[in-house]
Scaffold this active site. Structure first.
Site, short mmCIF file in Angstrom:
data_model
loop_
_atom_site.label_atom_id
_atom_site.label_comp_id
_atom_site.label_asym_id
_atom_site.label_seq_id
_atom_site.Cartn_x
_atom_site.Cartn_y
_atom_site.Cartn_z
N SER A 178 0.83 -1.19 0.00
CA SER A 178 0.00 0.00 0.00
C SER A 178 0.87 1.26 0.00
O SER A 178 1.65 1.46 -0.93
CB SER A 178 -0.97 -0.04 1.19
OG SER A 178 -1.95 0.95 1.08
N ASP A 224 -9.16 -4.05 -6.18
CA ASP A 224 -8.65 -3.07 -5.22
C ASP A 224 -9.44 -1.77 -5.35
O ASP A 224 -9.41 -1.13 -6.39
CB ASP A 224 -7.17 -2.83 -5.49
CG ASP A 224 -6.48 -2.03 -4.39
OD1 ASP A 224 -7.16 -1.29 -3.66
OD2 ASP A 224 -5.24 -2.12 -4.29
N HIS A 256 -7.34 -5.02 -2.05
CA HIS A 256 -6.17 -4.24 -1.64
C HIS A 256 -5.34 -4.96 -0.58
O HIS A 256 -4.12 -4.87 -0.56
CB HIS A 256 -6.63 -2.88 -1.11
CG HIS A 256 -5.52 -1.95 -0.74
ND1 HIS A 256 -4.68 -1.39 -1.69
CD2 HIS A 256 -5.11 -1.48 0.46
CE1 HIS A 256 -3.81 -0.60 -1.09
NE2 HIS A 256 -4.03 -0.64 0.22
#
Length: 307
Positions: A178, A224, A256
């Protein structure tokens, strides 16, 4: 974690040109040594010319396995013992019979502790790497800061850590999830001497990474909604120079958070990428070129054959 409120766009980092000379001077030396050896003693084993190969010949089963061929140990690095990042857990092969190893620093995402990426530590270490999963100075640190902290962690590993003698300081890589993935791109852009970068469902407001000169595997996830591939992983990949060794792996039907729990697809191609570019181990080229396919992969792009 689903959104990143109030994030300001960071300035783009100026591009850097990749040196024209080979990345590894040992290639020339090894070629001369091999020629002399053949003249004196006849043919040599296929892998003898590469001093960085570690472990037995790989198979699909070996790179998909939860544990690789190296026994490992771990140590805890307290936040108070380091500067520039928030502490870490370090996994490393216990045997040094094959020599030193490459090292990898891995950063978590926004609001996450290192536990979010902890599964990668022992998995990669058992394949022949020293691996540090780091905590950031603040769980709210932005990608640029996470990139700086990844580099600080690598500097600690090779400089003053208890495992520094096990590491080849010229064979270093970064990974991250991330915002840690965005930090991975930032670190690669800042330090072109790195051997590999792997952003995992990366998030960054900067979309143009044309200055990166580090072989990069971009991993995105089809479903995502925090860092949609159309506005993050895909433009990251396409902005990387066409001449760069790079690949784009999109996980089928994944979200995600896919990199935060054991994932065979992430592991097998991360291991292959690190082996191929940190260790220059061409035995792993077979898993990357031609482009891999399968039910777990929504899309894969590459620049095969790799240099």
């Amino acid at each position: 974690m689903s959104i990143y409120p109030g994030v300001l766009s960071a300035p783009r980092v100026p591009g850097r040109s990749r040196p024209a000379a080979p990345r590894r001077p040992w290639r020339v030396v090894a070629a001369l040594a091999t020629t002399l050896a053949l003249a004196v003693a006849g043919p040599t084993p296929a892998h003898a010319a590469n001093p960085y190969e570690r472990g037995p010949d790989p198979t699909v089963a070996s790179i998909e396995a939860t544990t690789g061929p190296f026994a490992t140990a771990q140590l805890t690095v307290a936040r108070s013992a380091v500067t520039g990042f928030g502490g870490a857990t370090v996994w490393y092969p216990t045997s040094t019979a094959e020599g030193t190893f490459g090292a990898v620093a891995i950063a978590p995402g926004f609001t996450n502790a290192q536990s979010a990426v902890a599964w990668l530590g022992p998995r990669l270490a058992s394949q022949g790497f020293v691996v540090a999963t780091i905590d950031t100075l603040s769980v709210y640190d932005q990608p640029a800061s996470r990139g700086t902290q990844l580099l600080a962690a690598l500097d600690y590993l090779v400089g003053t850590s208890a495992v520094r003698s096990r590491i080849d300081r010229n064979r270093l890589a970064v990974m991250g999830y991330s915002m840690g993935g965005g930090g991975t791109l930032a670190a690669a852009n800042t330090r072109p001497s790195l051997q590999a970068a792997i952003p995992l469902t990366g998030w960054h407001t900067t979309k143009n990474w044309s200055g990166v000169r580090v072989p990069t595997l971009v991993v995105g996830a089809e479903n995502d909604t925090t860092a949609p591939v159309a506005s993050h992983s895909e433009p990251f990949y396409t902005s990387l120079p066409a001449s760069l060794d790079k690949a784009y792996l999109e996980l089928n039907a994944a979200t995600h958070s896919a990199p935060t729990s054991p994932n065979v697809t992430i592991a097998k191609y991360s291991i292959s990428w690190l082996k191929r570019f940190v260790d220059d181990d061409t035995r792993y080229e077979q898993f990357l070129c031609p482009a891999p396919r399968g039910s777990a992969i929504e899309e894969y792009r590459d620049t095969c054959p790799h240099s």
